[in-house]
Scaffold this motif. Structure first.
Motif, PDB file in Angstrom:
ATOM      1  N   VAL A  37       0.902  -1.334   0.156  1.00  0.00           N
ATOM      2  CA  VAL A  37       0.059  -0.040  -0.080  1.00  0.00           C
ATOM      3  C   VAL A  37       0.855   1.316   0.160  1.00  0.00           C
ATOM      4  CG1 VAL A  37      -1.606   1.235   1.208  1.00  0.00           C
ATOM      5  CG2 VAL A  37      -2.142  -1.227   1.143  1.00  0.00           C
ATOM      6  N   TYR A  38       1.907   1.221   1.057  1.00  0.00           N
ATOM      7  CA  TYR A  38       2.711   2.341   0.892  1.00  0.00           C
ATOM      8  C   TYR A  38       3.461   2.457  -0.140  1.00  0.00           C
ATOM      9  CZ  TYR A  38       6.059   5.717   2.959  1.00  0.00           C
ATOM     10  OH  TYR A  38       6.928   6.960   3.071  1.00  0.00           O
ATOM     11  N   LEU A  39       3.831   1.568  -1.026  1.00  0.00           N
ATOM     12  CA  LEU A  39       4.743   1.685  -2.286  1.00  0.00           C
ATOM     13  C   LEU A  39       3.753   2.419  -3.310  1.00  0.00           C
ATOM     14  CD1 LEU A  39       6.790  -1.501  -2.157  1.00  0.00           C
ATOM     15  CD2 LEU A  39       7.632   0.594  -1.900  1.00  0.00           C
ATOM     16  N   LEU A  40       2.364   1.924  -3.077  1.00  0.00           N
ATOM     17  CA  LEU A  40       1.732   2.308  -4.366  1.00  0.00           C
ATOM     18  C   LEU A  40       0.917   3.745  -4.104  1.00  0.00           C
ATOM     19  CD1 LEU A  40      -0.395  -1.017  -5.063  1.00  0.00           C
ATOM     20  CD2 LEU A  40       1.310   0.174  -6.498  1.00  0.00           C
ATOM     21  N   ARG A  41       1.536   4.491  -2.830  1.00  0.00           N
ATOM     22  CA  ARG A  41       0.697   5.835  -2.575  1.00  0.00           C
ATOM     23  C   ARG A  41       0.852   6.958  -3.461  1.00  0.00           C
ATOM     24  NH1 ARG A  41       5.917   5.292  -0.876  1.00  0.00           N
ATOM     25  NH2 ARG A  41       7.382   7.139  -0.666  1.00  0.00           N
ATOM     26  N   ASP A  42       2.144   6.852  -4.659  1.00  0.00           N
ATOM     27  CA  ASP A  42       2.381   7.749  -5.483  1.00  0.00           C
ATOM     28  C   ASP A  42       1.578   7.633  -6.784  1.00  0.00           C
ATOM     29  OD1 ASP A  42       3.433   9.666  -3.571  1.00  0.00           O
ATOM     30  OD2 ASP A  42       5.159   8.728  -4.125  1.00  0.00           O
ATOM     31  N   GLY A  43       1.077   6.454  -6.916  1.00  0.00           N
ATOM     32  CA  GLY A  43       0.402   6.080  -8.302  1.00  0.00           C
ATOM     33  C   GLY A  43       0.656   4.571  -8.688  1.00  0.00           C
ATOM     34  N   PRO A  44       0.128   4.315  -9.968  1.00  0.00           N
ATOM     35  CA  PRO A  44       0.238   2.858 -10.207  1.00  0.00           C
ATOM     36  C   PRO A  44       2.027   2.454 -10.596  1.00  0.00           C
ATOM     37  CG  PRO A  44      -1.196   3.957 -11.614  1.00  0.00           C
ATOM     38  CD  PRO A  44      -0.544   4.834 -10.583  1.00  0.00           C
ATOM     39  N   GLN A  45       2.194   1.155 -10.335  1.00  0.00           N
ATOM     40  CA  GLN A  45       3.436   0.550 -10.664  1.00  0.00           C
ATOM     41  C   GLN A  45       3.331  -0.812 -11.107  1.00  0.00           C
ATOM     42  OE1 GLN A  45       6.422   0.950  -7.512  1.00  0.00           O
ATOM     43  NE2 GLN A  45       5.622   2.473  -6.479  1.00  0.00           N
ATOM     44  N   ARG A  46       4.523  -1.161 -11.550  1.00  0.00           N
ATOM     45  CA  ARG A  46       4.499  -2.499 -12.206  1.00  0.00           C
ATOM     46  C   ARG A  46       5.107  -3.596 -11.200  1.00  0.00           C
ATOM     47  NH1 ARG A  46       6.603  -2.270 -18.380  1.00  0.00           N
ATOM     48  NH2 ARG A  46       6.046  -4.294 -18.237  1.00  0.00           N
ATOM     49  N   HIS A  47       4.614  -4.674 -11.558  1.00  0.00           N
ATOM     50  CA  HIS A  47       4.992  -5.804 -10.550  1.00  0.00           C
ATOM     51  C   HIS A  47       6.585  -5.719 -10.484  1.00  0.00           C
ATOM     52  CE1 HIS A  47       6.054 -10.002  -8.902  1.00  0.00           C
ATOM     53  NE2 HIS A  47       4.446  -9.812  -8.725  1.00  0.00           N
ATOM     54  N   SER A  48       7.347  -5.495 -11.180  1.00  0.00           N
ATOM     55  CA  SER A  48       8.831  -5.246 -11.160  1.00  0.00           C
ATOM     56  C   SER A  48       9.338  -4.220 -10.282  1.00  0.00           C
ATOM     57  CB  SER A  48       9.561  -5.353 -12.398  1.00  0.00           C
ATOM     58  OG  SER A  48       9.106  -4.299 -13.124  1.00  0.00           O
ATOM     59  N   GLU A  49       8.597  -3.204 -10.201  1.00  0.00           N
ATOM     60  CA  GLU A  49       8.602  -1.752  -9.636  1.00  0.00           C
ATOM     61  C   GLU A  49       8.633  -2.052  -8.137  1.00  0.00           C
ATOM     62  OE1 GLU A  49       7.901   1.827 -12.600  1.00  0.00           O
ATOM     63  OE2 GLU A  49       6.181   0.585 -11.990  1.00  0.00           O
ATOM     64  N   LEU A  50       7.359  -2.670  -7.815  1.00  0.00           N
ATOM     65  CA  LEU A  50       7.056  -3.067  -6.572  1.00  0.00           C
ATOM     66  C   LEU A  50       8.104  -4.170  -5.943  1.00  0.00           C
ATOM     67  CD1 LEU A  50       3.241  -3.526  -7.229  1.00  0.00           C
ATOM     68  CD2 LEU A  50       4.274  -1.766  -5.747  1.00  0.00           C
ATOM     69  N   LEU A  51       8.565  -4.825  -6.693  1.00  0.00           N
ATOM     70  CA  LEU A  51       9.602  -6.073  -6.293  1.00  0.00           C
ATOM     71  C   LEU A  51      10.829  -5.349  -5.899  1.00  0.00           C
ATOM     72  CD1 LEU A  51       9.839  -9.083  -5.976  1.00  0.00           C
ATOM     73  CD2 LEU A  51      10.648  -9.147  -8.189  1.00  0.00           C
ATOM     74  N   ALA A  52      11.315  -4.557  -6.678  1.00  0.00           N
ATOM     75  CA  ALA A  52      12.345  -3.902  -6.250  1.00  0.00           C
ATOM     76  C   ALA A  52      12.285  -3.008  -5.049  1.00  0.00           C
ATOM     77  CB  ALA A  52      13.048  -2.982  -7.602  1.00  0.00           C
ATOM     78  N   GLY A  53      11.155  -2.106  -4.848  1.00  0.00           N
ATOM     79  CA  GLY A  53      11.009  -1.145  -3.928  1.00  0.00           C
ATOM     80  C   GLY A  53      10.584  -1.813  -2.470  1.00  0.00           C
ATOM     81  N   ALA A  54       9.945  -2.990  -2.528  1.00  0.00           N
ATOM     82  CA  ALA A  54       9.944  -3.622  -1.329  1.00  0.00           C
ATOM     83  C   ALA A  54      11.043  -4.320  -0.790  1.00  0.00           C
ATOM     84  CB  ALA A  54       8.605  -4.559  -1.743  1.00  0.00           C
ATOM     85  N   GLY A  55      11.822  -4.584  -1.155  1.00  0.00           N
ATOM     86  CA  GLY A  55      13.232  -5.114  -0.692  1.00  0.00           C
ATOM     87  C   GLY A  55      12.968  -6.209   0.200  1.00  0.00           C
ATOM     88  N   GLY A  56      13.344  -7.613  -0.257  1.00  0.00           N
ATOM     89  CA  GLY A  56      13.100  -8.808   0.534  1.00  0.00           C
ATOM     90  C   GLY A  56      11.835  -9.598   0.445  1.00  0.00           C
ATOM     91  N   ILE A  57      11.019  -9.190  -0.505  1.00  0.00           N
ATOM     92  CA  ILE A  57       9.871  -9.663  -0.669  1.00  0.00           C
ATOM     93  C   ILE A  57      10.093 -10.870  -1.735  1.00  0.00           C
ATOM     94  CG2 ILE A  57       8.725  -8.114  -2.172  1.00  0.00           C
ATOM     95  CD1 ILE A  57       6.050  -8.887  -1.089  1.00  0.00           C
ATOM     96  N   SER A  58       9.724 -12.057  -1.721  1.00  0.00           N
ATOM     97  CA  SER A  58       9.843 -13.018  -3.092  1.00  0.00           C
ATOM     98  C   SER A  58       8.806 -12.686  -3.955  1.00  0.00           C
ATOM     99  CB  SER A  58       9.813 -14.183  -2.486  1.00  0.00           C
ATOM    100  OG  SER A  58       8.449 -14.530  -2.296  1.00  0.00           O
ATOM    101  N   GLN A  59       9.118 -12.907  -5.380  1.00  0.00           N
ATOM    102  CA  GLN A  59       8.078 -12.601  -6.500  1.00  0.00           C
ATOM    103  C   GLN A  59       6.930 -13.481  -6.127  1.00  0.00           C
ATOM    104  OE1 GLN A  59       9.872 -13.243 -10.234  1.00  0.00           O
ATOM    105  NE2 GLN A  59       7.848 -13.155 -11.200  1.00  0.00           N
ATOM    106  N   LYS A  60       6.919 -14.570  -5.717  1.00  0.00           N
ATOM    107  CA  LYS A  60       5.662 -15.372  -5.278  1.00  0.00           C
ATOM    108  C   LYS A  60       4.810 -14.745  -4.186  1.00  0.00           C
ATOM    109  CE  LYS A  60       4.173 -19.894  -3.477  1.00  0.00           C
ATOM    110  NZ  LYS A  60       4.645 -21.094  -2.864  1.00  0.00           N
ATOM    111  N   MET A  61       5.325 -14.164  -3.185  1.00  0.00           N
ATOM    112  CA  MET A  61       4.786 -13.380  -2.091  1.00  0.00           C
ATOM    113  C   MET A  61       4.353 -12.226  -2.420  1.00  0.00           C
ATOM    114  SD  MET A  61       3.631 -13.409   0.919  1.00  0.00           S
ATOM    115  CE  MET A  61       4.268 -15.093   1.609  1.00  0.00           C
ATOM    116  N   LEU A  62       4.976 -11.535  -3.420  1.00  0.00           N
ATOM    117  CA  LEU A  62       4.229 -10.179  -4.016  1.00  0.00           C
ATOM    118  C   LEU A  62       3.006 -10.631  -4.724  1.00  0.00           C
ATOM    119  CD1 LEU A  62       4.247  -7.265  -4.322  1.00  0.00           C
ATOM    120  CD2 LEU A  62       6.023  -7.414  -6.207  1.00  0.00           C
TER     121      LEU A  62
END
Length: 126
Positions: A37-62
């Motif tokens: 939710v916090y990562l999406l606060r400024d607008g839409p993002q792609r899966h890869s952007e969320l994966l990079a921004g979250a740090g530590g989350i696996s692709q499966k968990m995301l």
């Protein structure tokens, strides 16, 4: 010191389990949901952007977190008819409203986090 009076809710059935506040606790029990939710606060993002921004989350968990959020109507998944296909995620109104308690928790941590950390130093977990 500022105190906030708790909201007084009417009783919800015969059991505390009926209390709708449990939904809020369940939302935050998933440690990745508030992060997304916090990562999406400024607008839409792609899966890869969320994966990079979250740090530590696996692709499966995301992916699982985003699917759960979509089912809960917290995010909207938008698929574009392009080659290669492009998908992005954005917060719905309900998802944006979750930023209010997230920011409040962040403010609490700013005020009290150092004292809690100091108090917990040397304490065994659990």
């Amino acid at each position: 010191m500022t105190t906030t009076e708790p909201v007084q809710y009417p009783p919800y059935g015969a059991y505390e389990a009926d209390c709708p506040a449990r939904m809020a606790v369940d939302l935050f029990a998933n440690s990745w949901l508030p992060v997304v939710v916090y990562l999406l606060r400024d607008g839409p993002q792609r899966h890869s952007e969320l994966l990079a921004g979250a740090g530590g989350i696996s692709q499966k968990m995301l992916t699982q977190t985003l699917r759960r959020m979509e089912k809960m109507t917290l995010v909207r998944r938008r698929r574009y008819a392009e080659a290669p296909p492009r998908v992005d995620y954005e917060l719905t109104e309900a998802g944006r409203d979750l930023l209010v308690p997230i920011y409040a928790l962040g403010a609490w941590v700013e005020r009290h986090g150092p004292a809690v950390t100091t108090a917990m130093d040397g304490e065994p977990p659990g």
